[in-house]
Design a protein around this motif. Structure first.
Motif, PDB file in Angstrom:
ATOM      1  N   THR A  85       0.821  -1.205   0.000  1.00  0.00           N
ATOM      2  CA  THR A  85       0.000   0.000   0.000  1.00  0.00           C
ATOM      3  C   THR A  85       0.854   1.254   0.000  1.00  0.00           C
ATOM      4  O   THR A  85       0.351   2.331   0.222  1.00  0.00           O
ATOM      5  CB  THR A  85      -0.910   0.024   1.239  1.00  0.00           C
ATOM      6  OG1 THR A  85      -0.093  -0.015   2.396  1.00  0.00           O
ATOM      7  CG2 THR A  85      -1.878  -1.120   1.222  1.00  0.00           C
ATOM      8  N   ARG A  86       2.112   1.130  -0.278  1.00  0.00           N
ATOM      9  CA  ARG A  86       3.023   2.267  -0.226  1.00  0.00           C
ATOM     10  C   ARG A  86       2.589   3.352  -1.205  1.00  0.00           C
ATOM     11  O   ARG A  86       2.246   3.075  -2.329  1.00  0.00           O
ATOM     12  CB  ARG A  86       4.419   1.791  -0.587  1.00  0.00           C
ATOM     13  CG  ARG A  86       5.501   2.618   0.036  1.00  0.00           C
ATOM     14  CD  ARG A  86       6.809   1.971  -0.196  1.00  0.00           C
ATOM     15  NE  ARG A  86       6.995   1.023   0.909  1.00  0.00           N
ATOM     16  CZ  ARG A  86       8.123   0.421   1.158  1.00  0.00           C
ATOM     17  NH1 ARG A  86       9.148   0.592   0.401  1.00  0.00           N
ATOM     18  NH2 ARG A  86       8.223  -0.402   2.179  1.00  0.00           N
ATOM     19  N   GLY A  87       2.579   4.574  -0.718  1.00  0.00           N
ATOM     20  CA  GLY A  87       2.239   5.684  -1.581  1.00  0.00           C
ATOM     21  C   GLY A  87       0.780   6.092  -1.510  1.00  0.00           C
ATOM     22  O   GLY A  87       0.456   7.222  -1.778  1.00  0.00           O
ATOM     23  N   ARG A  88      -0.112   5.165  -1.188  1.00  0.00           N
ATOM     24  CA  ARG A  88      -1.530   5.497  -1.059  1.00  0.00           C
ATOM     25  C   ARG A  88      -1.813   6.000   0.338  1.00  0.00           C
ATOM     26  O   ARG A  88      -1.376   5.403   1.311  1.00  0.00           O
ATOM     27  CB  ARG A  88      -2.378   4.241  -1.303  1.00  0.00           C
ATOM     28  CG  ARG A  88      -2.793   4.114  -2.726  1.00  0.00           C
ATOM     29  CD  ARG A  88      -3.812   3.017  -2.996  1.00  0.00           C
ATOM     30  NE  ARG A  88      -4.403   2.372  -1.854  1.00  0.00           N
ATOM     31  CZ  ARG A  88      -4.409   1.063  -1.656  1.00  0.00           C
ATOM     32  NH1 ARG A  88      -3.802   0.264  -2.490  1.00  0.00           N
ATOM     33  NH2 ARG A  88      -5.005   0.541  -0.604  1.00  0.00           N
ATOM     34  N   PRO A  89      -2.567   7.073   0.482  1.00  0.00           N
ATOM     35  CA  PRO A  89      -2.905   7.551   1.828  1.00  0.00           C
ATOM     36  C   PRO A  89      -3.856   6.583   2.519  1.00  0.00           C
ATOM     37  O   PRO A  89      -4.703   5.970   1.884  1.00  0.00           O
ATOM     38  CB  PRO A  89      -3.577   8.897   1.569  1.00  0.00           C
ATOM     39  CG  PRO A  89      -4.055   8.829   0.168  1.00  0.00           C
ATOM     40  CD  PRO A  89      -3.121   7.901  -0.562  1.00  0.00           C
ATOM     41  N   ILE A  90      -3.696   6.448   3.814  1.00  0.00           N
ATOM     42  CA  ILE A  90      -4.561   5.584   4.606  1.00  0.00           C
ATOM     43  C   ILE A  90      -5.756   6.406   5.051  1.00  0.00           C
ATOM     44  O   ILE A  90      -5.607   7.460   5.654  1.00  0.00           O
ATOM     45  CB  ILE A  90      -3.813   5.038   5.826  1.00  0.00           C
ATOM     46  CG1 ILE A  90      -2.618   4.221   5.365  1.00  0.00           C
ATOM     47  CG2 ILE A  90      -4.728   4.216   6.700  1.00  0.00           C
ATOM     48  CD1 ILE A  90      -1.694   3.850   6.479  1.00  0.00           C
TER      49      ILE A  90
ATOM     50  N   LEU B 166     -15.138   3.460  13.255  1.00  0.00           N
ATOM     51  CA  LEU B 166     -14.634   2.097  13.391  1.00  0.00           C
ATOM     52  C   LEU B 166     -13.390   2.115  14.255  1.00  0.00           C
ATOM     53  O   LEU B 166     -12.400   2.740  13.914  1.00  0.00           O
ATOM     54  CB  LEU B 166     -14.269   1.487  12.032  1.00  0.00           C
ATOM     55  CG  LEU B 166     -13.542   0.139  12.114  1.00  0.00           C
ATOM     56  CD1 LEU B 166     -14.498  -0.930  12.619  1.00  0.00           C
ATOM     57  CD2 LEU B 166     -12.973  -0.257  10.782  1.00  0.00           C
ATOM     58  N   THR B 167     -13.455   1.463  15.376  1.00  0.00           N
ATOM     59  CA  THR B 167     -12.288   1.272  16.217  1.00  0.00           C
ATOM     60  C   THR B 167     -12.370  -0.138  16.773  1.00  0.00           C
ATOM     61  O   THR B 167     -13.206  -0.428  17.617  1.00  0.00           O
ATOM     62  CB  THR B 167     -12.238   2.292  17.365  1.00  0.00           C
ATOM     63  OG1 THR B 167     -12.201   3.594  16.795  1.00  0.00           O
ATOM     64  CG2 THR B 167     -11.000   2.098  18.222  1.00  0.00           C
TER      65      THR B 167
ATOM     66  N   GLY C 120     -11.447  10.419  18.887  1.00  0.00           N
ATOM     67  CA  GLY C 120     -11.645   9.560  20.039  1.00  0.00           C
ATOM     68  C   GLY C 120     -10.506   8.597  20.319  1.00  0.00           C
ATOM     69  O   GLY C 120     -10.585   7.804  21.244  1.00  0.00           O
ATOM     70  N   CYS C 121      -9.431   8.639  19.545  1.00  0.00           N
ATOM     71  CA  CYS C 121      -8.330   7.696  19.758  1.00  0.00           C
ATOM     72  C   CYS C 121      -7.152   8.368  20.464  1.00  0.00           C
ATOM     73  O   CYS C 121      -6.894   8.096  21.620  1.00  0.00           O
ATOM     74  CB  CYS C 121      -7.873   7.079  18.439  1.00  0.00           C
ATOM     75  SG  CYS C 121      -6.620   5.806  18.665  1.00  0.00           S
ATOM     76  N   ALA C 122      -6.411   9.210  19.778  1.00  0.00           N
ATOM     77  CA  ALA C 122      -5.284   9.979  20.314  1.00  0.00           C
ATOM     78  C   ALA C 122      -4.146   9.140  20.890  1.00  0.00           C
ATOM     79  O   ALA C 122      -3.408   9.610  21.746  1.00  0.00           O
ATOM     80  CB  ALA C 122      -5.769  10.984  21.355  1.00  0.00           C
TER      81      ALA C 122
ATOM     82  N   VAL D 179      -3.201   2.541  12.556  1.00  0.00           N
ATOM     83  CA  VAL D 179      -4.368   3.026  11.815  1.00  0.00           C
ATOM     84  C   VAL D 179      -4.920   1.942  10.900  1.00  0.00           C
ATOM     85  O   VAL D 179      -6.131   1.708  10.862  1.00  0.00           O
ATOM     86  CB  VAL D 179      -4.020   4.311  11.016  1.00  0.00           C
ATOM     87  CG1 VAL D 179      -5.155   4.693  10.084  1.00  0.00           C
ATOM     88  CG2 VAL D 179      -3.712   5.452  11.961  1.00  0.00           C
ATOM     89  N   VAL D 180      -4.042   1.246  10.184  1.00  0.00           N
ATOM     90  CA  VAL D 180      -4.500   0.199   9.267  1.00  0.00           C
ATOM     91  C   VAL D 180      -5.135  -0.960  10.020  1.00  0.00           C
ATOM     92  O   VAL D 180      -6.184  -1.471   9.630  1.00  0.00           O
ATOM     93  CB  VAL D 180      -3.336  -0.303   8.374  1.00  0.00           C
ATOM     94  CG1 VAL D 180      -3.735  -1.547   7.620  1.00  0.00           C
ATOM     95  CG2 VAL D 180      -2.920   0.777   7.411  1.00  0.00           C
ATOM     96  N   SER D 181      -4.548  -1.381  11.126  1.00  0.00           N
ATOM     97  CA  SER D 181      -5.065  -2.561  11.819  1.00  0.00           C
ATOM     98  C   SER D 181      -6.241  -2.269  12.739  1.00  0.00           C
ATOM     99  O   SER D 181      -7.036  -3.155  13.014  1.00  0.00           O
ATOM    100  CB  SER D 181      -3.948  -3.261  12.598  1.00  0.00           C
ATOM    101  OG  SER D 181      -3.447  -2.426  13.601  1.00  0.00           O
ATOM    102  N   ILE D 182      -6.399  -1.033  13.201  1.00  0.00           N
ATOM    103  CA  ILE D 182      -7.468  -0.717  14.150  1.00  0.00           C
ATOM    104  C   ILE D 182      -8.582   0.116  13.520  1.00  0.00           C
ATOM    105  O   ILE D 182      -9.749  -0.085  13.828  1.00  0.00           O
ATOM    106  CB  ILE D 182      -6.904   0.029  15.385  1.00  0.00           C
ATOM    107  CG1 ILE D 182      -5.819  -0.789  16.072  1.00  0.00           C
ATOM    108  CG2 ILE D 182      -8.004   0.396  16.361  1.00  0.00           C
ATOM    109  CD1 ILE D 182      -6.286  -2.100  16.672  1.00  0.00           C
ATOM    110  N   HIS D 183      -8.271   1.032  12.618  1.00  0.00           N
ATOM    111  CA  HIS D 183      -9.264   1.996  12.136  1.00  0.00           C
ATOM    112  C   HIS D 183      -9.715   1.808  10.691  1.00  0.00           C
ATOM    113  O   HIS D 183     -10.500   2.620  10.200  1.00  0.00           O
ATOM    114  CB  HIS D 183      -8.736   3.423  12.298  1.00  0.00           C
ATOM    115  CG  HIS D 183      -8.439   3.800  13.717  1.00  0.00           C
ATOM    116  ND1 HIS D 183      -9.389   3.824  14.695  1.00  0.00           N
ATOM    117  CD2 HIS D 183      -7.273   4.153  14.307  1.00  0.00           C
ATOM    118  CE1 HIS D 183      -8.832   4.187  15.842  1.00  0.00           C
ATOM    119  NE2 HIS D 183      -7.553   4.391  15.637  1.00  0.00           N
TER     120      HIS D 183
END
Length: 104
Positions: A2-7, A13-14, A52-54, A67-71
């Motif tokens: 996924t390199r280069g693409r913004p997440i 979703l959390t 709500g994360c921080a 971010v990828v694995s949780i959100h």
């Protein structure tokens, strides 16, 4: 990869984190005083911007992994074994899963 693409986080979703406890920055005004790891003394500069994360991290790639694995629902790594439709957020998790197929 996924390199280069913004997440882009999925709104509202959390998923529950299964990993170690990660420091959280309570209030934006307190970020400067609470961003230091008391044991190491080095600042945690990368703060999750999802509402709500921080949670905060020392390294940018750790924040990205969080971010990828949780959100997000993004699971770009797919098992190529016949009859297996499992997908994973991280390449190392896919490699660990593929050991199951080698043992059979």
């Amino acid at each position: 990869r996924t390199r280069g693409r913004p997440i882009v986080p999925v709104p509202n979703l959390t998923k529950k984190s299964r990993g170690r406890k990660v420091p959280v920055v309570a209030q934006p005004a307190e970020r400067h005083s609470q961003t230091k790891n008391p044991r190491a003394g080095s600042p945690r500069l990368h703060v999750c911007q999802v509402e709500g994360c921080a949670k905060c991290f020392k390294r940018r790639e750790h924040l990205k992994r969080h971010v990828v694995s949780i959100h997000t629902y993004e699971k770009p790594f797919e098992c190529d074994a016949e009859g297996c439709d499992k997908r994973f957020t991280r390449h190392d998790n896919l490699l660990q899963h593929q050991r199951v197929h080698r043992l059979q």
